[in-house]
Design a protein around this motif. Structure first.
Motif, PDB file in Angstrom:
ATOM      1  N   ILE A  18      38.237  29.640   0.430  1.00  0.00           N
ATOM      2  CA  ILE A  18      36.892  29.911   0.947  1.00  0.00           C
ATOM      3  C   ILE A  18      36.377  28.609   1.551  1.00  0.00           C
ATOM      4  O   ILE A  18      36.074  27.653   0.829  1.00  0.00           O
ATOM      5  CB  ILE A  18      35.964  30.432  -0.163  1.00  0.00           C
ATOM      6  N   MET A  19      36.342  28.558   2.880  1.00  0.00           N
ATOM      7  CA  MET A  19      36.148  27.308   3.606  1.00  0.00           C
ATOM      8  C   MET A  19      34.760  27.250   4.251  1.00  0.00           C
ATOM      9  O   MET A  19      34.402  28.114   5.042  1.00  0.00           O
ATOM     10  CB  MET A  19      37.217  27.193   4.698  1.00  0.00           C
ATOM     11  N   PRO A  20      33.958  26.233   3.925  1.00  0.00           N
ATOM     12  CA  PRO A  20      32.695  26.052   4.639  1.00  0.00           C
ATOM     13  C   PRO A  20      32.954  25.504   6.045  1.00  0.00           C
ATOM     14  O   PRO A  20      33.791  24.616   6.213  1.00  0.00           O
ATOM     15  CB  PRO A  20      31.946  25.037   3.774  1.00  0.00           C
ATOM     16  N   TYR A  21      32.258  26.029   7.028  1.00  0.00           N
ATOM     17  CA  TYR A  21      32.427  25.576   8.406  1.00  0.00           C
ATOM     18  C   TYR A  21      31.226  24.787   8.909  1.00  0.00           C
ATOM     19  O   TYR A  21      31.325  24.090   9.914  1.00  0.00           O
ATOM     20  CB  TYR A  21      32.717  26.772   9.327  1.00  0.00           C
ATOM     21  N   LYS A  22      30.098  24.872   8.224  1.00  0.00           N
ATOM     22  CA  LYS A  22      28.908  24.116   8.635  1.00  0.00           C
ATOM     23  C   LYS A  22      28.457  23.141   7.556  1.00  0.00           C
ATOM     24  O   LYS A  22      27.423  22.500   7.691  1.00  0.00           O
ATOM     25  CB  LYS A  22      27.768  25.075   8.984  1.00  0.00           C
ATOM     26  N   HIS A  23      29.227  23.054   6.467  1.00  0.00           N
ATOM     27  CA  HIS A  23      28.912  22.150   5.367  1.00  0.00           C
ATOM     28  C   HIS A  23      30.174  21.372   5.012  1.00  0.00           C
ATOM     29  O   HIS A  23      31.290  21.811   5.300  1.00  0.00           O
ATOM     30  CB  HIS A  23      28.423  22.921   4.136  1.00  0.00           C
ATOM     31  N   THR A  24      29.981  20.231   4.374  1.00  0.00           N
ATOM     32  CA  THR A  24      31.137  19.404   4.022  1.00  0.00           C
ATOM     33  C   THR A  24      31.786  19.834   2.718  1.00  0.00           C
ATOM     34  O   THR A  24      32.925  19.479   2.439  1.00  0.00           O
ATOM     35  CB  THR A  24      30.724  17.922   3.906  1.00  0.00           C
ATOM     36  N   ASN A  25      31.066  20.602   1.910  1.00  0.00           N
ATOM     37  CA  ASN A  25      31.636  21.029   0.629  1.00  0.00           C
ATOM     38  C   ASN A  25      30.975  22.326   0.181  1.00  0.00           C
ATOM     39  O   ASN A  25      29.997  22.798   0.790  1.00  0.00           O
ATOM     40  CB  ASN A  25      31.482  19.934  -0.428  1.00  0.00           C
ATOM     41  N   LEU A  26      31.502  22.890  -0.898  1.00  0.00           N
ATOM     42  CA  LEU A  26      31.002  24.175  -1.390  1.00  0.00           C
ATOM     43  C   LEU A  26      29.623  24.050  -2.034  1.00  0.00           C
ATOM     44  O   LEU A  26      28.828  24.986  -1.981  1.00  0.00           O
ATOM     45  CB  LEU A  26      31.995  24.776  -2.387  1.00  0.00           C
TER      46      LEU A  26
ATOM     47  N   VAL B 264      28.299  36.629   3.811  1.00  0.00           N
ATOM     48  CA  VAL B 264      28.108  35.330   4.457  1.00  0.00           C
ATOM     49  C   VAL B 264      28.617  35.392   5.894  1.00  0.00           C
ATOM     50  O   VAL B 264      29.704  35.930   6.166  1.00  0.00           O
ATOM     51  CB  VAL B 264      28.840  34.230   3.663  1.00  0.00           C
ATOM     52  N   ASN B 265      27.830  34.826   6.798  1.00  0.00           N
ATOM     53  CA  ASN B 265      28.167  34.850   8.218  1.00  0.00           C
ATOM     54  C   ASN B 265      29.472  34.107   8.489  1.00  0.00           C
ATOM     55  O   ASN B 265      29.725  33.039   7.936  1.00  0.00           O
ATOM     56  CB  ASN B 265      27.015  34.229   9.029  1.00  0.00           C
ATOM     57  N   PHE B 266      30.273  34.675   9.370  1.00  0.00           N
ATOM     58  CA  PHE B 266      31.567  34.115   9.774  1.00  0.00           C
ATOM     59  C   PHE B 266      31.455  32.652  10.198  1.00  0.00           C
ATOM     60  O   PHE B 266      32.313  31.821   9.890  1.00  0.00           O
ATOM     61  CB  PHE B 266      32.112  34.988  10.912  1.00  0.00           C
ATOM     62  N   ASP B 267      30.386  32.304  10.925  1.00  0.00           N
ATOM     63  CA  ASP B 267      30.224  30.940  11.431  1.00  0.00           C
ATOM     64  C   ASP B 267      29.881  29.949  10.330  1.00  0.00           C
ATOM     65  O   ASP B 267      30.118  28.743  10.475  1.00  0.00           O
ATOM     66  CB  ASP B 267      29.123  30.888  12.506  1.00  0.00           C
ATOM     67  N   VAL B 268      29.312  30.437   9.242  1.00  0.00           N
ATOM     68  CA  VAL B 268      28.889  29.550   8.155  1.00  0.00           C
ATOM     69  C   VAL B 268      30.058  29.265   7.217  1.00  0.00           C
ATOM     70  O   VAL B 268      30.312  28.114   6.835  1.00  0.00           O
ATOM     71  CB  VAL B 268      27.710  30.182   7.378  1.00  0.00           C
ATOM     72  N   SER B 269      30.777  30.303   6.836  1.00  0.00           N
ATOM     73  CA  SER B 269      31.925  30.143   5.943  1.00  0.00           C
ATOM     74  C   SER B 269      32.797  31.379   6.027  1.00  0.00           C
ATOM     75  O   SER B 269      32.297  32.499   6.156  1.00  0.00           O
ATOM     76  CB  SER B 269      31.445  29.933   4.499  1.00  0.00           C
ATOM     77  N   ARG B 270      34.090  31.164   5.949  1.00  0.00           N
ATOM     78  CA  ARG B 270      35.038  32.273   5.929  1.00  0.00           C
ATOM     79  C   ARG B 270      36.276  31.848   5.162  1.00  0.00           C
ATOM     80  O   ARG B 270      36.454  30.670   4.854  1.00  0.00           O
ATOM     81  CB  ARG B 270      35.392  32.716   7.350  1.00  0.00           C
ATOM     82  N   MET B 271      37.102  32.820   4.862  1.00  0.00           N
ATOM     83  CA  MET B 271      38.280  32.546   4.057  1.00  0.00           C
ATOM     84  C   MET B 271      39.491  32.301   4.944  1.00  0.00           C
ATOM     85  O   MET B 271      39.805  33.105   5.825  1.00  0.00           O
ATOM     86  CB  MET B 271      38.541  33.701   3.104  1.00  0.00           C
ATOM     87  N   VAL B 272      40.157  31.181   4.704  1.00  0.00           N
ATOM     88  CA  VAL B 272      41.406  30.848   5.380  1.00  0.00           C
ATOM     89  C   VAL B 272      42.541  31.402   4.516  1.00  0.00           C
ATOM     90  O   VAL B 272      42.780  30.927   3.406  1.00  0.00           O
ATOM     91  CB  VAL B 272      41.543  29.321   5.550  1.00  0.00           C
ATOM     92  N   HIS B 273      43.214  32.412   5.041  1.00  0.00           N
ATOM     93  CA  HIS B 273      44.255  33.113   4.275  1.00  0.00           C
ATOM     94  C   HIS B 273      45.578  32.957   5.021  1.00  0.00           C
ATOM     95  O   HIS B 273      45.831  33.653   6.011  1.00  0.00           O
ATOM     96  CB  HIS B 273      43.876  34.589   4.126  1.00  0.00           C
ATOM     97  N   VAL B 274      46.411  32.024   4.572  1.00  0.00           N
ATOM     98  CA  VAL B 274      47.689  31.745   5.229  1.00  0.00           C
ATOM     99  C   VAL B 274      48.777  32.568   4.545  1.00  0.00           C
ATOM    100  O   VAL B 274      49.110  32.345   3.376  1.00  0.00           O
ATOM    101  CB  VAL B 274      48.021  30.238   5.159  1.00  0.00           C
TER     102      VAL B 274
END
Length: 394
Positions: free
Chosen positions: A239-247, A339-349
């Protein structure tokens, strides 16, 4: 004074039944009733009773209320809450489930946890990884995910371990020694025929996905008063934040903007392991002999399909959740927020879901690279301390 005999395994058969008890908790939200996370055979449910004790010679018996969770996916065995209300329950220290209304001759009682509620927490974030099974040995991705989460501010990870490969076992021991990982033995295959998938018609078996829903619910209660938030996701998901540096900063902003929300849902976005970034700069010789996926090589993201179910995952306030499923909570207080896609989303490799797409039909997403320097350094260190990476390679 003789001690009450305790069950030391994470799964305990209930005598004279086909059911199992897992762990017991005081639920302060329901006037201090005892809740036992259990595995119940749905079509063979007889009356069950609770024997609760504060000493060997001071035990009481009451009839139980069995609440089988709604999302059993058709499997015969499923996670259930066995609830007890009785007098003097706040003094009880141990409990067992019985098929008889007067039975305190059993040998194995569960210790009752969460006896004291608190608003101060040892951890801000705990990740609940539902189960490892099938000799899982994806060491490199596991190390990268663990180190990524540590950089994002996670202090505690819980894994329910049925089986794993020999290399991963070394890595698990390292993280356990470090203090960030709690390993719960989960020998579900010794008691039932666990399904390797979620679909009963397709995968068969006694219980959904190695008891995934049992462990997720158990993990929430286990950390109810230890962790401010609990993340419910798999080890190949971040679960990766895209507009913040940490959870922590992400959740502070989300909680401030949505104070009534206790279940935060994050979209899953798949990064296929079949597509590699072109420069090859993260194809490191040091990792050549480490088994598993290198997530830093996979920066191409499949497009979202709005008409296909998105297997989102959650960050929850564990004190507000009573029952959870995998992708949503079933019983909880307060509201849910997507949660909005631009704010945070899950990186699933993982392997692709849209394998017919070419690289130019995918989206470039290099968010993991923002952490590359510390991430590589920390992964190398973890692999070295696990004995999986030779010191001379540094």
């Amino acid at each position: 004074m003789p001690k009450i005999p305790e069950a030391f395994n994470s799964i305990t058969p209930i005598k004279d039944s086909e059911h199992f008890m897992v762990s017991a908790f005081i639920d302060h939200r329901l006037d201090g009733v005892i809740r036992v996370i259990s595995i119940i055979k749905r079509n063979n449910l007889q009356p069950l009773y609770c024997v609760y004790c504060n000493t060997v010679h001071d035990c009481k018996t009451v009839q139980a209320d069995v609440q089988i969770h709604s999302d059993h996916f058709g499997f015969p065995f499923h996670v259930s809450d066995v609830i007890y209300e009785g007098k003097d329950m706040e003094n009880a220290t141990h409990v067992l489930i019985s098929t008889k209304d007067s039975d305190n001759n059993n040998t194995e009682y569960l210790p009752i946890k969460n006896r004291v509620s608190t608003n101060t927490f040892k951890f801000d974030f705990t990740i609940c990884i539902s189960s490892l099974f099938g000799k899982y040995n994806n060491v490199l991705q596991f190390a990268q995910t663990m180190e990524m989460y540590k950089l994002l501010g996670v202090q505690h990870v819980v894994i329910y371990n049925t089986s794993c490969g020999p290399d991963l076992e070394k890595l698990l021991k390292h993280y356990e020694t470090e203090g960030v990982l709690e390993i719960v033995s989960w020998p579900i295959d010794k008691f039932l025929n666990p399904s390797p998938g979620w679909n009963f018609q397709q995968h068969k078996g006694d219980i959904h996905y190695y008891g995934q829903l049992v462990t997720l619910n158990e993990c929430i209660y286990r950390h109810m008063y230890q962790s401010r938030y609990v993340l419910l996701n798999d080890i190949d998901e971040i679960i990766m934040p895209y507009k913040h540096t940490n959870l922590l900063s992400l959740m502070e902003d989300l909680q401030s903007a949505h104070p009534s929300v206790n279940v935060f849902i994050f979209e899953s976005h798949l990064f296929p392991t079949t597509q590699f970034e072109d420069s090859g700069k993260f194809k490191r010789a040091e990792w050549n002999n480490i088994p598993g996926v290198n997530i830093m090589e996979h920066i191409y993201r499949e497009p979202d399909r709005k008409y296909v179910f998105n297997p989102a995952k959650m960050i929850v306030n564990p004190r507000k959740v009573k029952q959870t499923s995998v992708h949503s909570s079933l019983k909880y207080n307060g509201d849910t927020y997507h949660v909005n896609f631009d704010v945070s989303r899950m990186v699933h490799v993982r392997e692709p879901m849209q394998g017919n797409l070419t690289k130019d039909q995918l989206f470039v997403d290099k968010r993991v690279w923002d952490f590359e320097q510390k991430l590589i350094q920390n992964v190398d260190q973890a692999l070295k301390l696990s004995g999986l990476l030779q010191c001379e390679k540094f």
